[in-house]
Each structure stands twice: as structure tokens, then as C-alpha cells.
Design an enzyme around this catalytic site. Structure first.
Site, PDB file in Angstrom:
ATOM      1  N   GLU A   1     -13.168  15.994  -1.658  1.00  0.00           N
ATOM      2  CA  GLU A   1     -12.542  14.772  -2.149  1.00  0.00           C
ATOM      3  C   GLU A   1     -12.897  13.615  -1.216  1.00  0.00           C
ATOM      4  OE1 GLU A   1     -11.584  12.928  -4.305  1.00  0.00           O
ATOM      5  OE2 GLU A   1      -9.495  13.250  -4.858  1.00  0.00           O
TER       6      GLU A   1
ATOM      7  N   ASP B   1     -14.150   3.542  -4.328  1.00  0.00           N
ATOM      8  CA  ASP B   1     -14.223   2.324  -5.139  1.00  0.00           C
ATOM      9  C   ASP B   1     -12.932   1.520  -5.114  1.00  0.00           C
ATOM     10  OD1 ASP B   1     -12.665   4.222  -6.733  1.00  0.00           O
ATOM     11  OD2 ASP B   1     -12.815   2.742  -8.324  1.00  0.00           O
TER      12      ASP B   1
ATOM     13  N   GLY C   1     -15.225   9.692  -6.741  1.00  0.00           N
ATOM     14  CA  GLY C   1     -15.272   9.236  -5.352  1.00  0.00           C
ATOM     15  C   GLY C   1     -16.013  10.127  -4.375  1.00  0.00           C
TER      16      GLY C   1
ATOM     17  N   ASP D   1      -4.571  10.694  -0.012  1.00  0.00           N
ATOM     18  CA  ASP D   1      -3.672   9.548   0.148  1.00  0.00           C
ATOM     19  C   ASP D   1      -2.228  10.035  -0.029  1.00  0.00           C
ATOM     20  OD1 ASP D   1      -2.958   6.824   0.358  1.00  0.00           O
ATOM     21  OD2 ASP D   1      -3.201   6.473  -1.767  1.00  0.00           O
TER      22      ASP D   1
ATOM     23  N   PHE E   1      -6.586  -0.204   2.360  1.00  0.00           N
ATOM     24  CA  PHE E   1      -7.406   0.188   1.215  1.00  0.00           C
ATOM     25  C   PHE E   1      -8.883   0.063   1.580  1.00  0.00           C
ATOM     26  CE2 PHE E   1      -9.300   0.308  -2.928  1.00  0.00           C
ATOM     27  CZ  PHE E   1      -8.576   1.331  -3.523  1.00  0.00           C
ATOM     28  N   VAL E   2      -9.575   1.203   1.485  1.00  0.00           N
ATOM     29  CA  VAL E   2     -10.970   1.241   1.931  1.00  0.00           C
ATOM     30  C   VAL E   2     -11.922   1.520   0.771  1.00  0.00           C
ATOM     31  CG1 VAL E   2     -10.386   1.936   4.282  1.00  0.00           C
ATOM     32  CG2 VAL E   2     -10.793   3.698   2.559  1.00  0.00           C
TER      33      VAL E   2
HETATM   34  P1  IMP Z   1      -3.587  10.427  -4.096  1.00  0.00           P
HETATM   35  O1  IMP Z   1      -3.271  11.168  -5.364  1.00  0.00           O
HETATM   36  O2  IMP Z   1      -2.600   9.305  -3.848  1.00  0.00           O
HETATM   37  O3  IMP Z   1      -3.766  11.304  -2.883  1.00  0.00           O
HETATM   38  O4  IMP Z   1      -4.899   9.597  -4.384  1.00  0.00           O
HETATM   39  C1  IMP Z   1      -6.129  10.123  -4.256  1.00  0.00           C
HETATM   40  C2  IMP Z   1      -7.121   9.226  -4.929  1.00  0.00           C
HETATM   41  O5  IMP Z   1      -6.737   7.853  -4.860  1.00  0.00           O
HETATM   42  C3  IMP Z   1      -8.454   9.315  -4.243  1.00  0.00           C
HETATM   43  O6  IMP Z   1      -9.228  10.322  -4.803  1.00  0.00           O
HETATM   44  C4  IMP Z   1      -9.029   7.952  -4.483  1.00  0.00           C
HETATM   45  O7  IMP Z   1      -9.696   7.941  -5.714  1.00  0.00           O
HETATM   46  C5  IMP Z   1      -7.850   7.039  -4.585  1.00  0.00           C
HETATM   47  N1  IMP Z   1      -7.627   6.297  -3.319  1.00  0.00           N
HETATM   48  C6  IMP Z   1      -6.592   6.443  -2.465  1.00  0.00           C
HETATM   49  N2  IMP Z   1      -6.716   5.609  -1.425  1.00  0.00           N
HETATM   50  C7  IMP Z   1      -7.872   4.942  -1.614  1.00  0.00           C
HETATM   51  C8  IMP Z   1      -8.563   3.934  -0.862  1.00  0.00           C
HETATM   52  O8  IMP Z   1      -8.158   3.466   0.218  1.00  0.00           O
HETATM   53  N3  IMP Z   1      -9.737   3.504  -1.408  1.00  0.00           N
HETATM   54  C9  IMP Z   1     -10.245   3.961  -2.568  1.00  0.00           C
HETATM   55  N4  IMP Z   1      -9.636   4.909  -3.296  1.00  0.00           N
HETATM   56  C10 IMP Z   1      -8.454   5.386  -2.826  1.00  0.00           C
HETATM   57 MG    MG Z   2     -10.935   9.690  -6.402  1.00  0.00          MG
END
Ligand code: IMP
Ligand code: MG
Length: 180
Positions: free
Chosen positions: A99, A159, A44, A103, A152-153
Site C-alpha cells: 500500500e 495522489d 497509489g 492513514d 497530506f502528501v
Molecule cells: P485510510 O483508510 O485512512 O488508512 O486511507 C488509506 C488511503 O487514503 C491510502 O491508500 C491513500 O489512498 C489515501 N491517503 C491517506 N493519506 C494520504 C496522503 O497523505 N496522500 C495521499 N493519499 C492519502
Molecule cells: Mg490508495
């Protein structure tokens, strides 16, 4: 063609470019006289990192890591696995992890912990986007492009099911695309 799946554009190419320049000035100030090692989290971050590293006027090196978080659909889980580790040693280096989006924090909480144990001179995190409402694990974010609401973006590297990364802007994906 991909546009039809986008509900709303959140950040245009121009807005992204301007914010990347601002982050670059911040990094230049904080790391004056130092060499930075950017670690891009695949996949990403690839567009953001490409723009960011070209905007930062400092000596730098780049490396990449890939992790999977056994998530389903649009959420990640706490279980993380390193798919591709770094090629370089980070001992004594000034690391900036780059990154696409912070999220739940599950991925970065785990990853930053692993990197700290490798004895870098410093580790900071730079994320293009932040969804603070969704945080489950605490993560310190030093450089944040934009805080966004819980939607969700996609685009600018982000992606859904490996698609939409090539969109030049960041937009909210229509929920019907992922059955939301
Ligand atoms: P986390 O472990 O929940 O913080 O997730 C991080 C990863 O989830 C990011 O590196 C993204 O790959 C994916 N992600 C989280 N939210 C989104 C979104 O809105 N769009 C696309 N990918 C997301
Ligand atoms: Mg990612």
C-alpha cells in the site's frame, strides 16, 4: 510545473530508492526459500510496488486490488467497497499487501480481514508511508518505509484528486491546493 503546488519535499528519489532496497533485504531474509505474492492496492501503490518487486530477489507473483473508501477530500471513511478483486486465488500463498500509505487504517483493517478469510499461508502488510497519529483502526504494519507526521502528501504514486502521482519524490501538498 507540478512543483509549484509542493510545500516541502519529504523524501527525494535517492532516499526512496535507498529505503526500498532496505525493505527488499528485510523481505528477502523473512521469506528465504519461499515464493511471495505481492498484492498491490490500486492505484497509489503502483510506483512503490514496481520498484519494490524489482529490488526483491525472490520468486514472486503479482496481483492487484482496488477499493474505494467513501471519503471526501483528504480523509477516508469506514465504508469500503471492493472495486476490483484479485484475479488469483491466494489459498496457501505467502501474501504481502503493498500500500502507498497507512492513514486511519480503515481501508486496510477491512481489506486484511477479507484476505485472512481466504486462507493464505500468511499475510503481511508493507506500506511506503505511515501516519500513526491518524490511526482509528488497529492495523499491524510489518514493513514500513517511513513514518510521517499528519500532513497530506503526494508523489511516488500518491495522489490528490488523481494528480501528482507521477512526481518522483514524496512531498507535502500546499494546503491551499485542497482548501485546507
Ligand atoms: P485510510 O483508510 O485512512 O488508512 O486511507 C488509506 C488511503 O487514503 C491510502 O491508500 C491513500 O489512498 C489515501 N491517503 C491517506 N493519506 C494520504 C496522503 O497523505 N496522500 C495521499 N493519499 C492519502
Ligand atoms: Mg490508495
Amino acid at each position: 510545473m507540478l512543483e509549484k503546488d509542493i510545500q516541502e519535499i519529504l523524501f527525494t528519489e535517492e532516499q526512496l530508492k535507498k529505503r526500498v532496497e532496505e525493505l527488499a533485504r528485510q523481505i528477502e531474509n523473512d521469506y528465504a526459500e519461499k515464493e511471495v505474492m505481492f498484492i498491490g492496492i490500486l492505484r497509489g501503490s503502483f510506483v512503490f510496488l514496481a520498484d519494490l518487486c524489482r529490488a526483491v530477489d525472490l520468486p514472486c507473483t503479482l496481483d492487484f486490488m482496488s477499493v474505494s473508501s467513501y471519503g471526501t477530500g483528504t480523509t477516508s471513511s469506514g465504508q469500503i467497497q471492493i472495486i476490483k478483486d484479485l484475479s488469483e486465488d491466494i489459498t496457501g500463498r505467502h501474501v504481502i499487501v503493498v500500500e502507498d500509505i497507512l492513514d486511519s487504517g480503515n481501508t486496510l483493517h477491512y481489506l486484511l480481514n477479507i484476505l485472512e478469510h481466504r486462507h493464505p499461508a500468511s499475510v503481511r502488510l508493507c506500506a511506503l508511508l505511515d501516519k500513526p497519529e491518524r490511526r482509528v483502526k488497529p492495523v499491524e504494519l510489518h514493513y514500513c518505509g517511513f513514518s510521517i507526521p499528519d500532513a497530506f502528501v503526494v508523489g511516488y504514486g500518491l495522489d490528490y484528486a488523481e494528480r501528482y502521482r507521477s512526481l518522483p519524490y514524496v512531498g507535502i501538498l500546499k494546503p491551499e491546493v485542497y482548501g485546507g
